[in-house]
Design a protein around this motif. Structure first.
Motif, PDB file in Angstrom:
ATOM      1  N   TYR A   1       0.812  -1.228   0.000  1.00 41.88           N
ATOM      2  CA  TYR A   1       0.000   0.000   0.000  1.00 41.88           C
ATOM      3  C   TYR A   1       0.849   1.282   0.000  1.00 41.88           C
ATOM      4  O   TYR A   1       0.299   2.373   0.034  1.00 41.88           O
ATOM      5  N   GLN A   2       2.166   1.129   0.020  1.00 42.41           N
ATOM      6  CA  GLN A   2       3.005   2.339   0.025  1.00 42.41           C
ATOM      7  C   GLN A   2       2.897   3.078  -1.308  1.00 42.41           C
ATOM      8  O   GLN A   2       2.599   2.473  -2.347  1.00 42.41           O
ATOM      9  N   ARG A   3       3.169   4.386  -1.259  1.00 40.65           N
ATOM     10  CA  ARG A   3       3.214   5.178  -2.498  1.00 40.65           C
ATOM     11  C   ARG A   3       4.178   4.499  -3.475  1.00 40.65           C
ATOM     12  O   ARG A   3       5.199   3.957  -3.034  1.00 40.65           O
ATOM     13  N   ASP A   4       3.941   4.653  -4.776  1.00 42.95           N
ATOM     14  CA  ASP A   4       4.768   3.977  -5.789  1.00 42.95           C
ATOM     15  C   ASP A   4       6.267   4.230  -5.611  1.00 42.95           C
ATOM     16  O   ASP A   4       7.081   3.311  -5.655  1.00 42.95           O
ATOM     17  N   GLU A   5       6.615   5.510  -5.415  1.00 46.15           N
ATOM     18  CA  GLU A   5       8.044   5.856  -5.385  1.00 46.15           C
ATOM     19  C   GLU A   5       8.740   5.283  -4.148  1.00 46.15           C
ATOM     20  O   GLU A   5       9.931   4.960  -4.185  1.00 46.15           O
ATOM     21  N   VAL A   6       7.995   5.102  -3.050  1.00 46.83           N
ATOM     22  CA  VAL A   6       8.564   4.500  -1.837  1.00 46.83           C
ATOM     23  C   VAL A   6       8.645   2.976  -2.041  1.00 46.83           C
ATOM     24  O   VAL A   6       9.669   2.347  -1.757  1.00 46.83           O
ATOM     25  N   PHE A   7       7.571   2.404  -2.581  1.00 42.89           N
ATOM     26  CA  PHE A   7       7.507   0.956  -2.832  1.00 42.89           C
ATOM     27  C   PHE A   7       8.693   0.507  -3.686  1.00 42.89           C
ATOM     28  O   PHE A   7       9.313  -0.522  -3.433  1.00 42.89           O
ATOM     29  N   GLU A   8       9.001   1.328  -4.689  1.00 42.07           N
ATOM     30  CA  GLU A   8      10.118   1.037  -5.610  1.00 42.07           C
ATOM     31  C   GLU A   8      11.462   0.885  -4.885  1.00 42.07           C
ATOM     32  O   GLU A   8      12.367   0.215  -5.353  1.00 42.07           O
ATOM     33  N   MET A   9      11.600   1.537  -3.743  1.00 44.91           N
ATOM     34  CA  MET A   9      12.866   1.502  -2.998  1.00 44.91           C
ATOM     35  C   MET A   9      12.971   0.277  -2.086  1.00 44.91           C
ATOM     36  O   MET A   9      13.990   0.049  -1.439  1.00 44.91           O
ATOM     37  N   GLY A  10      11.885  -0.533  -2.001  1.00 44.28           N
ATOM     38  CA  GLY A  10      11.869  -1.671  -1.071  1.00 44.28           C
ATOM     39  C   GLY A  10      12.787  -2.800  -1.515  1.00 44.28           C
ATOM     40  O   GLY A  10      12.776  -3.200  -2.682  1.00 44.28           O
ATOM     41  N   ASP A  11      13.581  -3.334  -0.568  1.00 43.97           N
ATOM     42  CA  ASP A  11      14.375  -4.544  -0.847  1.00 43.97           C
ATOM     43  C   ASP A  11      13.489  -5.760  -0.622  1.00 43.97           C
ATOM     44  O   ASP A  11      13.668  -6.792  -1.261  1.00 43.97           O
ATOM     45  N   ILE A  12      12.572  -5.631   0.346  1.00 47.68           N
ATOM     46  CA  ILE A  12      11.600  -6.701   0.592  1.00 47.68           C
ATOM     47  C   ILE A  12      10.229  -6.053   0.501  1.00 47.68           C
ATOM     48  O   ILE A  12       9.966  -5.035   1.155  1.00 47.68           O
ATOM     49  N   THR A  13       9.348  -6.613  -0.336  1.00 49.28           N
ATOM     50  CA  THR A  13       7.980  -6.094  -0.440  1.00 49.28           C
ATOM     51  C   THR A  13       7.028  -7.275  -0.270  1.00 49.28           C
ATOM     52  O   THR A  13       7.413  -8.419  -0.506  1.00 49.28           O
ATOM     53  N   GLY A  14       5.793  -6.990   0.141  1.00 48.47           N
ATOM     54  CA  GLY A  14       4.853  -8.102   0.282  1.00 48.47           C
ATOM     55  C   GLY A  14       3.662  -7.759   1.135  1.00 48.47           C
ATOM     56  O   GLY A  14       3.458  -6.598   1.493  1.00 48.47           O
ATOM     57  N   ASP A  15       2.864  -8.799   1.467  1.00 47.24           N
ATOM     58  CA  ASP A  15       1.734  -8.585   2.375  1.00 47.24           C
ATOM     59  C   ASP A  15       2.239  -8.726   3.813  1.00 47.24           C
ATOM     60  O   ASP A  15       3.415  -9.033   4.046  1.00 47.24           O
ATOM     61  N   SER A  16       1.353  -8.528   4.781  1.00 46.36           N
ATOM     62  CA  SER A  16       1.791  -8.503   6.185  1.00 46.36           C
ATOM     63  C   SER A  16       2.512  -9.782   6.588  1.00 46.36           C
ATOM     64  O   SER A  16       3.538  -9.736   7.265  1.00 46.36           O
ATOM     65  N   LEU A  17       1.983 -10.930   6.162  1.00 47.87           N
ATOM     66  CA  LEU A  17       2.586 -12.202   6.560  1.00 47.87           C
ATOM     67  C   LEU A  17       3.973 -12.359   5.940  1.00 47.87           C
ATOM     68  O   LEU A  17       4.944 -12.699   6.622  1.00 47.87           O
ATOM     69  N   GLU A  18       4.069 -12.074   4.645  1.00 51.31           N
ATOM     70  CA  GLU A  18       5.367 -12.218   3.960  1.00 51.31           C
ATOM     71  C   GLU A  18       6.408 -11.283   4.581  1.00 51.31           C
ATOM     72  O   GLU A  18       7.568 -11.665   4.769  1.00 51.31           O
ATOM     73  N   LEU A  19       6.008 -10.067   4.910  1.00 52.71           N
ATOM     74  CA  LEU A  19       6.972  -9.115   5.474  1.00 52.71           C
ATOM     75  C   LEU A  19       7.462  -9.603   6.832  1.00 52.71           C
ATOM     76  O   LEU A  19       8.652  -9.537   7.137  1.00 52.71           O
ATOM     77  N   ALA A  20       6.516 -10.122   7.645  1.00 49.60           N
ATOM     78  CA  ALA A  20       6.915 -10.610   8.979  1.00 49.60           C
ATOM     79  C   ALA A  20       7.884 -11.783   8.834  1.00 49.60           C
ATOM     80  O   ALA A  20       8.877 -11.877   9.556  1.00 49.60           O
ATOM     81  N   MET A  21       7.624 -12.677   7.885  1.00 52.17           N
ATOM     82  CA  MET A  21       8.470 -13.868   7.753  1.00 52.17           C
ATOM     83  C   MET A  21       9.806 -13.551   7.109  1.00 52.17           C
ATOM     84  O   MET A  21      10.851 -14.025   7.541  1.00 52.17           O
ATOM     85  N   ARG A  22       9.782 -12.744   6.046  1.00 50.77           N
ATOM     86  CA  ARG A  22      11.030 -12.533   5.297  1.00 50.77           C
ATOM     87  C   ARG A  22      12.018 -11.644   6.045  1.00 50.77           C
ATOM     88  O   ARG A  22      13.224 -11.829   5.935  1.00 50.77           O
ATOM     89  N   THR A  23      11.531 -10.683   6.843  1.00 50.95           N
ATOM     90  CA  THR A  23      12.482  -9.836   7.583  1.00 50.95           C
ATOM     91  C   THR A  23      13.141 -10.624   8.703  1.00 50.95           C
ATOM     92  O   THR A  23      14.258 -10.328   9.108  1.00 50.95           O
ATOM     93  N   ARG A  24      12.433 -11.669   9.187  1.00 48.67           N
ATOM     94  CA  ARG A  24      13.006 -12.495  10.251  1.00 48.67           C
ATOM     95  C   ARG A  24      14.274 -13.191   9.760  1.00 48.67           C
ATOM     96  O   ARG A  24      15.213 -13.413  10.507  1.00 48.67           O
ATOM     97  N   ASP A  25      14.289 -13.540   8.487  1.00 46.85           N
ATOM     98  CA  ASP A  25      15.441 -14.275   7.939  1.00 46.85           C
ATOM     99  C   ASP A  25      16.517 -13.351   7.372  1.00 46.85           C
ATOM    100  O   ASP A  25      17.501 -13.808   6.813  1.00 46.85           O
TER     101      ASP A  25
END
Ligand code: 13P
Ligand code: SF4
Length: 332
Positions: free
Chosen positions: A28-52
């Motif tokens: 849901y982030q603005r396009d230009e902010v989203f573009e800067m993400g190294d990890i993007t996803g839904d709430s579950l994916e973000l919680a799991m992928r940042t853990r690793d």
């Protein structure tokens, strides 16, 4: 000094390359902010992928409960947020309202031992901790059905907080009886007792909007997020979390029209043609939209200067029980 977006992007990339940071961004982030993400996803994916992930700093572009979930799961990471924006739904419940909901059930003849609480991930760490302490767990919109199926195996009444719509939608999908506290009904007759919280953005979508699109474009598909009203989800062709919606829509033939009931930024970048926002009002999440490129740049700069800003801190007891509630979910 005022920088253009292109200048800011360049500076952000330079800082990301220099520092031990991972930039995380929700859909849901603005396009230009989203573009800067190294990890993007839904709430579950973000919680799991940042853990690793092993960077020292997680720079979380999203809303408060999401950054908190990363900190709870990985207490050794330093989590900072370019904006400390709180999801409006998460703000509808705190530990006092939670205790009152448990009391309501007890006053209606359901003993504490017979209540299994489940909190949607869209809640603050104090509520997750209360749920963890009572033997309950967290769910997200992508795994709610699975979590509730498991929870029902314990033969208890489910207290579902804070989203009444997600709770009712899952109950409807599974043929279970639900009720919403404060809307009448006997908790003893219900399988799932929902707290009366909701997302104001997803309340914008209505059955009238669905009827309008179906009349205008016969054959159009309607895809909605389970935070929408149960009447809207019942009338939809597909209901799913943000990641599930993306997958469903990307796999449609190019000429298939679809109207989507979820946040504007995500819908807008889904597909170049034949995708409509299921509302006459622009459904922007005000808190998700608070984070700008400049905020992201200033947050990275503060890390470079050795004085991080907006760092998430969680007290030890909240951390312990919220982690248990989150880990019970991840274990499934
Ligand atoms: P997802 O879990 O589907 O990413 O949803 C989060 C959210 O806040 C939806 O409004
Ligand atoms: Fe919260 Fe709704 Fe925004 Fe999602 S869209 S973050 S539930 S206010």
């Amino acid at each position: 000094m005022h920088y253009t977006n292109e200048e800011l992007k360049q500076k952000i990339v330079e800082l990301k390359n220099k520092l031990s940071v991972t930039v995380v961004a929700h859909f849901y982030q603005r396009d230009e902010v989203f573009e800067m993400g190294d990890i993007t996803g839904d709430s579950l994916e973000l919680a799991m992928r940042t853990r690793d992930d092993d960077a020292e700093f997680v720079v979380f572009c999203g809303v408060g409960f999401m950054g908190q979930s990363v900190k709870v799961l990985s207490p050794n990471k330093r989590v900072v947020m370019p904006k400390l924006a709180c999801c409006a739904m998460a703000r509808m419940i705190d530990s006092i309202y939670y205790d009152e909901s448990v009391k309501f059930l007890e006053e209606n003849g359901i003993s504490r031992d017979n209540i299994l609480p489940i909190t949607y991930i869209n809640s603050n760490a104090d509520v997750k901790a209360k749920v963890g302490e009572m033997g309950g767990m967290v769910c997200t919109s992508s795994n709610a059905k699975k979590i509730i199926t498991t929870a029902l195996g314990e033969g208890k009444k489910i207290l579902f907080v804070p989203d009444r719509c997600l709770g009712q939608n899952i109950a409807n999908q599974m043929g279970l009886k639900s009720m919403v506290i404060g809307h009448g009904g006997d908790p003893k007759e219900a399988d799932i007792i929902c707290y009366d919280g909701f997302c104001s953005v997803h309340q914008l979508f209505s059955v009238d909007d669905i009827n309008f699109y179906r009349k205008k474009y016969p054959g159009i598909l309607i895809a909605t997020h389970p935070e929408c009203d149960p009447a809207v989800c019942d009338a939809s062709d597909f209901v799913g979390s943000t990641s599930q919606l993306i997958k469903f829509i990307k796999e449609l033939p190019e000429e298939q029209k679809v109207a989507v009931g979820t946040e504007f930024n995500m819908v807008n970048r889904l597909r170049p043609k034949n995708t409509f926002v299921l509302s006459s009002t622009k459904p922007e999440c005000p808190t998700m939209n608070e984070t700008t490129l400049e905020d992201l740049y200033l947050t990275l700069k503060a890390i470079e200067d050795g004085a991080p800003i907006n760092e998430i801190e969680i007290d030890e007891s909240t951390q312990k029980w919220a982690k248990i509630a989150l880990e019970r979910m991840l274990a499934l």
